[in-house]
Design an enzyme around this catalytic site. Structure first.
Site, PDB file in Angstrom:
ATOM      1  N   GLY A 225     -52.532  85.995 -96.498  1.00  0.00           N
ATOM      2  CA  GLY A 225     -51.738  86.768 -97.195  1.00  0.00           C
ATOM      3  C   GLY A 225     -51.691  87.527 -98.231  1.00  0.00           C
TER       4      GLY A 225
ATOM      5  N   SER B 163     -49.891  92.913-103.657  1.00  0.00           N
ATOM      6  CA  SER B 163     -49.928  91.245-102.598  1.00  0.00           C
ATOM      7  C   SER B 163     -49.658  90.577-103.931  1.00  0.00           C
ATOM      8  CB  SER B 163     -50.628  91.084-102.033  1.00  0.00           C
ATOM      9  OG  SER B 163     -50.237  91.920-100.611  1.00  0.00           O
TER      10      SER B 163
ATOM     11  N   VAL C  36     -50.539  84.536 -88.634  1.00  0.00           N
ATOM     12  CA  VAL C  36     -49.492  82.907 -88.335  1.00  0.00           C
ATOM     13  C   VAL C  36     -48.722  82.767 -87.138  1.00  0.00           C
ATOM     14  CG1 VAL C  36     -50.508  83.020 -90.600  1.00  0.00           C
ATOM     15  CG2 VAL C  36     -48.195  83.325 -89.981  1.00  0.00           C
TER      16      VAL C  36
ATOM     17  N   ALA D 222     -39.465  89.273 -92.520  1.00  0.00           N
ATOM     18  CA  ALA D 222     -38.031  88.782 -91.785  1.00  0.00           C
ATOM     19  C   ALA D 222     -37.595  90.722 -91.221  1.00  0.00           C
ATOM     20  CB  ALA D 222     -36.985  88.119 -92.483  1.00  0.00           C
TER      21      ALA D 222
ATOM     22  N   TYR E 238     -30.924  88.742 -99.647  1.00  0.00           N
ATOM     23  CA  TYR E 238     -32.217  88.007 -98.879  1.00  0.00           C
ATOM     24  C   TYR E 238     -31.845  87.087 -97.553  1.00  0.00           C
ATOM     25  CZ  TYR E 238     -36.215  85.864-100.183  1.00  0.00           C
ATOM     26  OH  TYR E 238     -37.719  85.306-100.239  1.00  0.00           O
TER      27      TYR E 238
ATOM     28  N   LYS F  14     -36.569  80.088 -96.545  1.00  0.00           N
ATOM     29  CA  LYS F  14     -37.094  79.708 -98.028  1.00  0.00           C
ATOM     30  C   LYS F  14     -36.741  78.269 -98.041  1.00  0.00           C
ATOM     31  CE  LYS F  14     -40.300  82.814 -99.207  1.00  0.00           C
ATOM     32  NZ  LYS F  14     -41.855  82.819 -98.818  1.00  0.00           N
TER      33      LYS F  14
ATOM     34  N   ARG G 294     -42.774  94.085-107.563  1.00  0.00           N
ATOM     35  CA  ARG G 294     -42.804  95.285-106.219  1.00  0.00           C
ATOM     36  C   ARG G 294     -43.296  94.775-105.242  1.00  0.00           C
ATOM     37  NH1 ARG G 294     -38.775  98.355-105.878  1.00  0.00           N
ATOM     38  NH2 ARG G 294     -38.389  99.263-107.814  1.00  0.00           N
ATOM     39  N   THR G 295     -43.468  94.530-104.100  1.00  0.00           N
ATOM     40  CA  THR G 295     -44.458  94.854-103.263  1.00  0.00           C
ATOM     41  C   THR G 295     -44.297  95.117-101.964  1.00  0.00           C
ATOM     42  OG1 THR G 295     -44.122  92.039-101.908  1.00  0.00           O
ATOM     43  CG2 THR G 295     -45.908  92.026-104.327  1.00  0.00           C
ATOM     44  N   LEU G 296     -45.024  95.025-100.799  1.00  0.00           N
ATOM     45  CA  LEU G 296     -44.801  95.161 -99.549  1.00  0.00           C
ATOM     46  C   LEU G 296     -43.534  94.999 -98.587  1.00  0.00           C
ATOM     47  CD1 LEU G 296     -46.286  97.733 -97.991  1.00  0.00           C
ATOM     48  CD2 LEU G 296     -47.347  95.597 -96.668  1.00  0.00           C
TER      49      LEU G 296
HETATM   50  P1  NAD Z   1     -46.876  91.091 -99.483  1.00  0.00           P
HETATM   51  O1  NAD Z   1     -46.166  92.049 -98.404  1.00  0.00           O
HETATM   52  O2  NAD Z   1     -48.142  91.993 -99.803  1.00  0.00           O
HETATM   53  O3  NAD Z   1     -47.474  89.749 -98.388  1.00  0.00           O
HETATM   54  C1  NAD Z   1     -46.988  88.582 -97.567  1.00  0.00           C
HETATM   55  C2  NAD Z   1     -47.955  88.915 -96.213  1.00  0.00           C
HETATM   56  O4  NAD Z   1     -47.933  88.949 -95.317  1.00  0.00           O
HETATM   57  C3  NAD Z   1     -49.162  90.333 -95.648  1.00  0.00           C
HETATM   58  O5  NAD Z   1     -50.076  90.128 -95.973  1.00  0.00           O
HETATM   59  C4  NAD Z   1     -48.642  90.308 -94.525  1.00  0.00           C
HETATM   60  O6  NAD Z   1     -50.031  90.623 -94.066  1.00  0.00           O
HETATM   61  C5  NAD Z   1     -48.363  88.691 -94.621  1.00  0.00           C
HETATM   62  N1  NAD Z   1     -47.956  88.644 -92.471  1.00  0.00           N
HETATM   63  C6  NAD Z   1     -46.553  88.802 -92.510  1.00  0.00           C
HETATM   64  N2  NAD Z   1     -46.543  88.257 -91.172  1.00  0.00           N
HETATM   65  C7  NAD Z   1     -47.832  88.026 -90.845  1.00  0.00           C
HETATM   66  C8  NAD Z   1     -48.250  87.435 -89.480  1.00  0.00           C
HETATM   67  N3  NAD Z   1     -47.491  86.660 -88.664  1.00  0.00           N
HETATM   68  N4  NAD Z   1     -49.649  86.413 -89.583  1.00  0.00           N
HETATM   69  C9  NAD Z   1     -49.926  86.868 -91.000  1.00  0.00           C
HETATM   70  N5  NAD Z   1     -49.733  87.451 -91.888  1.00  0.00           N
HETATM   71  C10 NAD Z   1     -48.388  87.703 -91.776  1.00  0.00           C
HETATM   72  O7  NAD Z   1     -45.415  90.797-100.468  1.00  0.00           O
HETATM   73  P2  NAD Z   1     -46.017  89.504-101.370  1.00  0.00           P
HETATM   74  O8  NAD Z   1     -44.134  89.491-102.237  1.00  0.00           O
HETATM   75  O9  NAD Z   1     -46.912  89.446-102.132  1.00  0.00           O
HETATM   76  O10 NAD Z   1     -45.441  88.610-100.614  1.00  0.00           O
HETATM   77  C11 NAD Z   1     -46.167  86.715-100.295  1.00  0.00           C
HETATM   78  C12 NAD Z   1     -44.903  85.702-100.335  1.00  0.00           C
HETATM   79  O11 NAD Z   1     -44.997  85.625-101.770  1.00  0.00           O
HETATM   80  C13 NAD Z   1     -44.715  85.374-100.002  1.00  0.00           C
HETATM   81  O12 NAD Z   1     -44.091  85.066 -98.909  1.00  0.00           O
HETATM   82  C14 NAD Z   1     -43.050  86.321-100.178  1.00  0.00           C
HETATM   83  O13 NAD Z   1     -41.544  85.787 -99.621  1.00  0.00           O
HETATM   84  C15 NAD Z   1     -43.055  85.655-101.277  1.00  0.00           C
HETATM   85  N6  NAD Z   1     -42.302  85.696-102.204  1.00  0.00           N
HETATM   86  C16 NAD Z   1     -42.370  87.050-102.703  1.00  0.00           C
HETATM   87  C17 NAD Z   1     -41.467  87.742-104.034  1.00  0.00           C
HETATM   88  C18 NAD Z   1     -41.291  88.622-104.486  1.00  0.00           C
HETATM   89  O14 NAD Z   1     -40.785  89.772-105.270  1.00  0.00           O
HETATM   90  N7  NAD Z   1     -42.077  89.812-103.991  1.00  0.00           N
HETATM   91  C19 NAD Z   1     -40.339  86.652-104.855  1.00  0.00           C
HETATM   92  C20 NAD Z   1     -40.720  85.155-104.467  1.00  0.00           C
HETATM   93  C21 NAD Z   1     -41.368  84.957-103.310  1.00  0.00           C
END
Ligand code: NAD
Length: 261
Positions: free
Chosen positions: A17, A23, A70, A100, A160, A167, A198-200
């Site tokens: 991830g 990230s 994945v 999504a 969301y 989730k 804030r992330t991608l």
């Molecule tokens: P991110 O975009 O940096 O990370 C998401 C990752 O998922 C990326 O590395 C992307 O390449 C990977 N991904 C997507 N589809 C994929 C696939 N088919 N195969 C392999 N990898 C795949 O963003 P993030 O915010 O760091 O997200 C990481 C986790 O944290 C996620 O589960 C997200 O729901 C969760 N999360 C994020 C926040 C937030 O506010 N940023 C809050 C709570 C939970």
């Protein structure tokens, strides 16, 4: 090793991830590295993502960097097999993956198409089951698995949408996996529920900026969290410090989830 205290010295694990230095997976990786862990990483199978992950992971001495989407069991199997071959039995796995479609995160929830719903569930929830399944033969006794979740699982959060449903499935999966893997090999499985950062990925949730403005008005700590705080709590959940903790959803959200008004 860096600024850590060696908590993860001699431990090795694989991280799903990392997309860039924002990230949440990267912030967890930094803590693990600073505390002495040996790390392997996946990248989405395309040259741009490979370059991005390599630029981050090579300077911290990553043991392997392999392609893995994945939604493909064979890619998960191959990545974890290679991790075991390169590093030996794994002490931890981080699952920080979600997806999504833009449509599903911007249209009303009732308008979610079947295809978008299934894709989001596949990548964001089922993938944890698949990762555990394929990791199991390569995990050391007492290993720890950590996934990332959000409170949209238990409360309606505007925009969301299907990701909240994913989730909920992910958090439920954590409980079933914890019960089974705990008996099998003393493996712990936990989820870290982060406040908005804030992330991608979060940029894809429409109105995400409003969320960041709203949290400090309600959260007990009157602020948003910092990504590094996800890293520190991730380190706790993956280390011996949390040896008695499994099946949990651990909130790292400045306390926002406990407020009822
Ligand atoms: P991110 O975009 O940096 O990370 C998401 C990752 O998922 C990326 O590395 C992307 O390449 C990977 N991904 C997507 N589809 C994929 C696939 N088919 N195969 C392999 N990898 C795949 O963003 P993030 O915010 O760091 O997200 C990481 C986790 O944290 C996620 O589960 C997200 O729901 C969760 N999360 C994020 C926040 C937030 O506010 N940023 C809050 C709570 C939970």
């Amino acid at each position: 090793m860096g600024q850590g205290n060696g908590l993860m010295q001699g431990k090795r694990g694989f991280i799903f991830g990392v997309a860039n230095d924002h990230s949440l997976a990267w912030h967890i990786a930094e803590q693990l590295h600073q505390n002495g862990a040996a790390l392997g990483f996946n990248h989405l199978p395309n040259p741009k993502m490979e370059r991005r992950v390599r630029e981050l992971a090579e300077p911290i001495g990553a043991k392997l960097i392999v392609p893995c989407d994945v939604s493909d069991d064979e890619q998960i199997r191959a990545a974890l097999h290679q991790a075991r071959e390169t590093m030996g039995p794994l002490d931890f796995v981080v699952h920080a993956v979600a997806f999504a479609s833009r449509d599903a995160l911007s249209k009303p929830f009732y308008a979610t198409s079947r295809a978008d719903f299934l894709q989001a569930m596949d990548i964001s929830a089922y993938s944890l089951v698949a990762v555990c399944q394929h990791a199991l033969p390569h995990l050391a006794e007492g290993a720890a698995i950590l996934t990332l979740t959000y409170m949209g699982s238990v409360k309606m959060i505007p925009s969301y949408n299907v990701m909240g449903v994913c989730k909920a499935a992910l958090e439920s999966s954590v409980r079933y996996l914890a019960a089974e893997l705990g008996r099998e090999k003393k493996i712990r499985v936990n989820a870290l529920s982060a406040g908005p950062v804030r992330t991608l990925s979060s940029a894809g949730v429409s109105g995400f900026g409003k969320m960041l403005e709203h949290y400090p008005t309600k959260a007990p700590l009157a602020r948003n969290i910092e990504a590094a705080e996800v890293g520190k709590s991730g380190l706790y959940l993956l280390s011996d410090l949390s040896s008695g903790v499994t099946g949990e959803v651990h909130y790292v959200d400045a306390g926002y989830n406990v407020v009822g008004w």
